[in-house]
Write an enzyme that holds these catalytic residues in place. Structure first.
Site: not given
Ligand code: AMP
Length: 228
Positions: A173, A90, A16, A162, A129
């Site tokens: 996740r 989400r 994404k 990360r 990654r």
């Molecule tokens: P991502 O980079 O999109 O994988 O997000 C990393 C982390 O940020 C996720 O595992 C959540 O802990 C938090 N996070 C990001 N976007 C959201 C969202 N829309 N709702 C809830 N938690 C989020």
């Protein structure tokens, strides 16, 4: 051309972020990643950063109210421009919240694209990654390695893994994705705005399909988009 609000759905690691970056660079979309916003808050030790840190590190979802607060602030400034939402919404309440905020700006989600990928492929992709600490560019040791190991091609910054890309956290996740985010597929299907692209076909073909889709939403995807 009217502004487009595009939601990218898919498990963590489905690409994404990469697709959103391509849309930003080639079609001048605003790329809005809640994950990036939270990582930035954590780095700057803001109130939001302190509030969300534990969730982000452990891969759990940040509470909907906090997420909607930062999205509201973003849209107050950027609604009316073409936006690609990456990693948001989400949960169903977040999707409903987005509809509400966009509605307040006389807009709606034009298209939600599911980039589909199997759990095993997700684990393989995410454990390999890496991200640049400085410019945030994303690499993959299998599919898109840097020219010099451990260094960003663009800015020479250090590449790191990360905390939430460790295998155990990835499995958590994925569990969160299946239970809380996957219901959004039906949510957007019911609104007749859902499209699917298989993530296995690779970055370039996913992007070609995405551009084609966007072309069906607007007359000319290569045309400069107003409002940016
Ligand atoms: P991502 O980079 O999109 O994988 O997000 C990393 C982390 O940020 C996720 O595992 C959540 O802990 C938090 N996070 C990001 N976007 C959201 C969202 N829309 N709702 C809830 N938690 C989020």
């Amino acid at each position: 051309m009217r502004p487009i609000n595009l939601v990218l759905l898919g498990p963590p690691g489905s690409g994404k972020g990469t697709q959103a970056e391509l849309l930003r660079d080639e079609l001048r979309f605003q790329h809005y990643s809640t994950g990036e916003v939270f990582r930035d808050h954590i780095k700057r030790k803001t109130t939001v950063g302190l509030e969300v840190e534990e969730y982000v590190i452990s891969g759990r979802l940040v509470p909907d109210e906090v997420v909607l607060e930062v999205v509201n602030a973003f849209l107050a400034e950027h609604a009316g421009k073409p936006v690609v939402f990456d990693g948001f919404p989400r949960t169903i309440p977040q999707a409903e919240g987005l509809d509400q905020v966009l509605g307040g700006h006389d807009q709606n989600v034009d298209c939600a694209v599911l980039i589909d990928l199997s759990d095993e492929e997700v684990v393989k992709r995410l454990t390999s990654r890496r991200q640049c600490r400085k410019c945030r560019k994303i690499y993959n040791l299998y599919f898109m390695p840097p020219e010099v190991a451990g260094k960003c091609d663009e800015c020479g910054g250090e590449l790191y893994q990360r905390d939430d890309d460790k295998e155990e956290t990835i499995r958590d996740r994925l569990g969160v994705y299946h239970s809380q985010t996957e219901p959004l597929v039906e949510f957007y299907q019911d609104k007749s705005v859902l499209e699917r692209i298989p993530g296995e076909i690779g970055r370039d073909r996913v992007f070609t399909d995405l551009k084609q889709l966007i072309g069906t939403l607007s007359p000319d995807p290569d045309q400069e988009q107003p409002g940016i």
